[in-house]
Write an enzyme that holds these catalytic residues in place. Structure first.
Site, PDB file in Angstrom:
ATOM      1  N   CYS A  92      29.667  33.888  43.492  1.00  0.00           N
ATOM      2  CA  CYS A  92      30.631  35.064  43.813  1.00  0.00           C
ATOM      3  C   CYS A  92      29.612  36.176  44.366  1.00  0.00           C
ATOM      4  O   CYS A  92      30.043  37.032  45.200  1.00  0.00           O
ATOM      5  CB  CYS A  92      31.000  35.679  42.413  1.00  0.00           C
ATOM      6  SG  CYS A  92      29.858  35.669  41.328  1.00  0.00           S
TER       7      CYS A  92
ATOM      8  N   GLY B 125      37.126  33.845  38.445  1.00  0.00           N
ATOM      9  CA  GLY B 125      37.604  32.899  39.532  1.00  0.00           C
ATOM     10  C   GLY B 125      38.102  33.486  40.905  1.00  0.00           C
ATOM     11  O   GLY B 125      37.612  35.005  40.993  1.00  0.00           O
ATOM     12  N   SER B 126      38.906  33.130  41.621  1.00  0.00           N
ATOM     13  CA  SER B 126      39.182  33.703  42.813  1.00  0.00           C
ATOM     14  C   SER B 126      40.243  34.860  42.511  1.00  0.00           C
ATOM     15  O   SER B 126      41.042  35.097  41.423  1.00  0.00           O
ATOM     16  CB  SER B 126      39.953  32.665  43.597  1.00  0.00           C
ATOM     17  OG  SER B 126      41.166  32.411  42.957  1.00  0.00           O
TER      18      SER B 126
ATOM     19  N   GLU C 283      36.210  36.286  51.773  1.00  0.00           N
ATOM     20  CA  GLU C 283      35.091  35.475  50.877  1.00  0.00           C
ATOM     21  C   GLU C 283      35.119  34.169  51.641  1.00  0.00           C
ATOM     22  O   GLU C 283      35.778  33.557  51.517  1.00  0.00           O
ATOM     23  CB  GLU C 283      35.311  35.466  49.539  1.00  0.00           C
ATOM     24  CG  GLU C 283      34.696  34.694  48.672  1.00  0.00           C
ATOM     25  CD  GLU C 283      34.735  34.667  47.167  1.00  0.00           C
ATOM     26  OE1 GLU C 283      35.679  34.118  46.927  1.00  0.00           O
ATOM     27  OE2 GLU C 283      33.807  34.736  46.389  1.00  0.00           O
TER      28      GLU C 283
ATOM     29  N   GLU D 150      36.794  38.794  36.644  1.00  0.00           N
ATOM     30  CA  GLU D 150      35.748  38.666  37.229  1.00  0.00           C
ATOM     31  C   GLU D 150      35.937  37.875  38.339  1.00  0.00           C
ATOM     32  O   GLU D 150      36.190  36.608  38.485  1.00  0.00           O
ATOM     33  CB  GLU D 150      34.298  37.932  36.441  1.00  0.00           C
ATOM     34  CG  GLU D 150      34.117  38.531  35.048  1.00  0.00           C
ATOM     35  CD  GLU D 150      33.520  39.873  35.332  1.00  0.00           C
ATOM     36  OE1 GLU D 150      32.772  40.159  36.298  1.00  0.00           O
ATOM     37  OE2 GLU D 150      33.546  40.793  34.243  1.00  0.00           O
ATOM     38  N   LEU D 151      36.333  38.512  39.783  1.00  0.00           N
ATOM     39  CA  LEU D 151      36.910  37.845  40.779  1.00  0.00           C
ATOM     40  C   LEU D 151      36.047  37.847  42.039  1.00  0.00           C
ATOM     41  O   LEU D 151      34.555  37.956  41.670  1.00  0.00           O
ATOM     42  CB  LEU D 151      38.055  38.537  41.340  1.00  0.00           C
ATOM     43  CG  LEU D 151      39.196  38.972  39.910  1.00  0.00           C
ATOM     44  CD1 LEU D 151      40.044  39.716  40.310  1.00  0.00           C
ATOM     45  CD2 LEU D 151      39.554  37.552  39.428  1.00  0.00           C
TER      46      LEU D 151
HETATM   47  P1  NDP Z   1      39.983  29.460  41.106  1.00  0.00           P
HETATM   48  O1  NDP Z   1      40.293  30.845  41.256  1.00  0.00           O
HETATM   49  O2  NDP Z   1      40.239  28.566  42.077  1.00  0.00           O
HETATM   50  O3  NDP Z   1      39.904  28.686  39.837  1.00  0.00           O
HETATM   51  C1  NDP Z   1      39.384  29.215  38.476  1.00  0.00           C
HETATM   52  C2  NDP Z   1      39.923  28.685  37.418  1.00  0.00           C
HETATM   53  O4  NDP Z   1      41.225  29.146  37.290  1.00  0.00           O
HETATM   54  C3  NDP Z   1      39.879  27.219  37.208  1.00  0.00           C
HETATM   55  O5  NDP Z   1      39.784  26.730  35.901  1.00  0.00           O
HETATM   56  C4  NDP Z   1      41.416  26.919  37.633  1.00  0.00           C
HETATM   57  O6  NDP Z   1      41.583  25.473  37.177  1.00  0.00           O
HETATM   58  C5  NDP Z   1      42.197  28.145  37.070  1.00  0.00           C
HETATM   59  N1  NDP Z   1      43.324  28.173  37.862  1.00  0.00           N
HETATM   60  C6  NDP Z   1      43.896  27.842  38.919  1.00  0.00           C
HETATM   61  N2  NDP Z   1      45.177  28.258  39.021  1.00  0.00           N
HETATM   62  C7  NDP Z   1      45.459  28.703  38.121  1.00  0.00           C
HETATM   63  C8  NDP Z   1      46.908  29.226  37.616  1.00  0.00           C
HETATM   64  N3  NDP Z   1      47.953  29.297  38.184  1.00  0.00           N
HETATM   65  N4  NDP Z   1      46.995  29.725  36.331  1.00  0.00           N
HETATM   66  C9  NDP Z   1      45.928  29.753  35.484  1.00  0.00           C
HETATM   67  N5  NDP Z   1      44.534  29.217  36.032  1.00  0.00           N
HETATM   68  C10 NDP Z   1      44.484  28.897  37.089  1.00  0.00           C
HETATM   69  O7  NDP Z   1      38.474  29.457  41.414  1.00  0.00           O
HETATM   70  P2  NDP Z   1      37.059  28.453  41.723  1.00  0.00           P
HETATM   71  O8  NDP Z   1      36.819  27.634  40.524  1.00  0.00           O
HETATM   72  O9  NDP Z   1      37.371  28.093  43.111  1.00  0.00           O
HETATM   73  O10 NDP Z   1      35.707  29.408  41.979  1.00  0.00           O
HETATM   74  C11 NDP Z   1      35.451  30.223  42.801  1.00  0.00           C
HETATM   75  C12 NDP Z   1      35.907  31.350  42.855  1.00  0.00           C
HETATM   76  O11 NDP Z   1      35.595  32.352  41.670  1.00  0.00           O
HETATM   77  C13 NDP Z   1      35.478  32.380  43.981  1.00  0.00           C
HETATM   78  O12 NDP Z   1      36.288  33.399  44.541  1.00  0.00           O
HETATM   79  C14 NDP Z   1      34.188  33.316  43.283  1.00  0.00           C
HETATM   80  O13 NDP Z   1      33.821  34.331  43.823  1.00  0.00           O
HETATM   81  C15 NDP Z   1      34.717  33.415  42.032  1.00  0.00           C
HETATM   82  N6  NDP Z   1      33.982  33.746  41.149  1.00  0.00           N
HETATM   83  C16 NDP Z   1      33.619  35.198  40.482  1.00  0.00           C
HETATM   84  C17 NDP Z   1      32.468  35.447  39.595  1.00  0.00           C
HETATM   85  C18 NDP Z   1      32.369  36.675  39.013  1.00  0.00           C
HETATM   86  O14 NDP Z   1      31.581  37.045  38.261  1.00  0.00           O
HETATM   87  N7  NDP Z   1      32.931  37.761  39.820  1.00  0.00           N
HETATM   88  C19 NDP Z   1      31.474  34.401  39.338  1.00  0.00           C
HETATM   89  C20 NDP Z   1      31.696  33.065  39.679  1.00  0.00           C
HETATM   90  C21 NDP Z   1      33.064  32.754  40.626  1.00  0.00           C
HETATM   91  P3  NDP Z   1      41.596  24.404  38.169  1.00  0.00           P
HETATM   92  O15 NDP Z   1      39.979  24.256  38.304  1.00  0.00           O
HETATM   93  O16 NDP Z   1      42.279  23.150  37.528  1.00  0.00           O
HETATM   94  O17 NDP Z   1      42.043  24.551  39.594  1.00  0.00           O
END
Ligand code: NDP
Length: 488
Positions: free
Chosen positions: A289, A235-236, A383, A255-256
């Site tokens: 990503c 995620g982010s 990003e 993986e960010l």
């Molecule tokens: P987010 O970081 O917003 O969310 C990712 C996950 O984390 C979701 O399940 C989200 O839940 C959960 N989450 C949010 N807040 C918290 C918290 N405080 N504690 C624990 N879990 C939490 O990312 P996105 O879903 O918007 O995805 C996009 C991002 O992912 C981009 O930055 C992208 O680059 C990255 N990414 C990286 C990849 C890699 O391999 N490096 C591959 C794919 C994406 P909820 O949905 O309920 O908010």
């Protein structure tokens, strides 16, 4: 309500091998037309606790299975996903708005990721260690083995709701762990379909648990739970940072995000570079990503390349993701569109030239290309996660490499995920592999290339650890050293 009917047996939370009801419910809506496409449970702390407890029991069961049986279960799950290709693709299209061709490709990749994971179950091995080579260790025989960790917590993003889930679930089970998964709130339905697949494949109860609901309410308690031995997160960077802080001394695999790009020099095959950069720039509206967000072009080819790139970007078929002809569909929600439009607006105010796009209809943002940008502009150094591509030019190859590296670190984050390099000069290609400060360098491919068996991951703020089943299994196991003292 397409998905609701597909999900009739599998709505709710998957805990201890059965579908359980949740304290409250959320609707999942299509990013294309806002239609309700499903309804999922909102777990609370009690359900997270129950899922972790079930996973502790599940761990005893999975860890007790011979590797051949874990491999068989994963092969069976892979085959079931393949059989249900259409159903999975429909779920991905409905909840993520991903165009059909990319949704189908994601299902095929997930089939492969599970198959690769099944093979890793049979490759968990250590090595002998020549202990008697160490002073004072004579008459010892040593070796190390790899042992599973226990309960793995997995938190996944919205953009690859099947394959990125498989990259966590597959290796965790191959290694003999159990898992509690929290999928993204925007796209949880596909993960629930996968849960049903694993039940039908015969996975022991509690080996895979799925809790849905908002990140702070469901993800965070999972991260803080000391019974969870590893948090594997995609995620982010912002959420990754929270997870790193909250998980204490426990292991994390992160993986960010990133602002990836590609460098095209004057010796490159321009037709091939153009096709790959176009796909990398606009596939799934740039919500990837390894989105090819930044292009660095040699001045000798920059004008021609940019003209053709913009022509092709303008001609991409935008629209309904369910239409097989669609190349660019909606972004995930209106807030994402607004944020991307604002980045473009502020770039233009700062002097950037808008070559195409910069507009949106509802959640659909048109492919956008900006020139005359610099490394400090947010549209370059942050990003964007949107169908926006920037173009800069360089006079000699080494300065192109330096410009890419500068743009990775000039913003609020210090990213380093992937860069594509298009050149037919072998020496330059090798130099690029050595100088680009990223986890993945792709020669004659854009940044948006990934083979699921390869070690994949970022450096610095783009993450720690590597995915790809063979490498994820390493993160999901501990080394246990064993020594036998044979006596005098
Ligand atoms: P987010 O970081 O917003 O969310 C990712 C996950 O984390 C979701 O399940 C989200 O839940 C959960 N989450 C949010 N807040 C918290 C918290 N405080 N504690 C624990 N879990 C939490 O990312 P996105 O879903 O918007 O995805 C996009 C991002 O992912 C981009 O930055 C992208 O680059 C990255 N990414 C990286 C990849 C890699 O391999 N490096 C591959 C794919 C994406 P909820 O949905 O309920 O908010």
């Amino acid at each position: 309500m397409l998905i609701l009917s597909l999900m009739e047996h599998s709505a709710g939370l998957l805990i201890g091998g059965e579908w359980r009801t949740a304290p409250s419910w959320s609707e999942v809506r299509s990013p294309w037309d806002s239609a309700v496409v499903g309804r999922v449970g909102r777990a609370g702390p009690e359900q997270v606790d129950a899922a972790v407890r079930a996973a502790e029991h599940g761990f005893d069961l999975v860890a007790g299975l011979p590797a051949a049986e874990r491999a068989r279960l994963l092969r069976r799950a892979s085959a079931l996903v393949a059989e249900r290709r259409e159903r999975f693709a429909a779920a991905i299209i409905a909840e993520s708005g991903k165009p059909r061709r990319h949704a189908a490709a994601e299902v095929d990749r997930a089939v492969e990721t599970l198959r690769l994971s099944s093979e890793e179950a049979g490759r968990l091995h250590g090595e002998t260690v020549p202990l008697d080579a160490a002073p004072g260790s004579a008459r010892r025989r040593g070796y190390f083995i790899r042992v599973p960790l226990g309960v793995v917590g997995a938190i996944t993003p919205f953009n690859f709701p099947l394959n990125l889930v498989c990259h966590k679930v597959g290796p965790a089970l191959a290694a003999g762990n159990s898992i509690v998964l929290k999928p993204a709130s925007a796209t949880p339905l596909t993960a629930l379909l996968l849960g049903q697949v694993f039940i039908e494949a015969g996975l022991p109860p509690g080996a895979l648990n799925i809790v849905t609901g908002p990140g702070p309410a469901v993800g965070l308690p999972l991260v803080r739970d000391i019974r969870v031995r590893l948090i594997t997160f995609t995620g982010s960077a912002a959420v990754g940072e929270t997870i790193r802080t909250e998980s204490g001394l426990r292991r994390t695999a992160l993986e960010l995000g990133a602002n990836c790009g590609a460098i095209v020099d004057e010796t490159a095959d321009l037709d091939a570079a153009l096709e790959r950069c176009l796909a990398g720039g606009f596939a799934y509206s740039g919500q990837v990503c390894i989105h090819t967000q930044r292009l660095y072009l040699h001045t000798a080819i920059a004008d021609e390349f940019t003209r053709r790139f913009v022509e092709r970007a303008r001609a991409l078929a935008c629209g309904d993701p369910a239409d097989p002809a669609t190349e660019v569909g909606p972004m995930i929600n209106r807030a994402a569109v607004e944020a991307a439009l604002e980045l473009v607006r502020s770039a233009v105010e700062a002097g950037a030239e808008l070559l195409c796009g910069g507009t949106a209809e509802n959640n659909l943002m048109h492919p956008t290309v900006l020139a005359r940008v610099g490394p400090e502009l947010p549209v370059v150094c942050e990003e964007t996660f949107a169908p926006v591509v920037t173009v800069e030019t360089f006079k000699d190859f080494d300065s192109g490499l330096a410009m890419f590296n500068r743009g990775s670190s000039a913003g609020t984050r210090d990213y380093g995920l992937a860069c594509g390099v298009f050149t037919s000069d072998l020496n330059r290609a090798f130099r690029a592999t050595e100088r680009l400060a990223v986890g993945n360098v792709y020669v004659n491919d854009s940044a948006t290339f990934r083979a699921d068996l390869a070690p994949y991951g970022g450096v610095r703020d783009s993450g720690t650890g590597r995915e790809g089943p063979r490498f994820a299994v390493e993160q999901m196991t501990d080394i246990r050293m064993v020594s036998f003292n044979l006596g005098d």
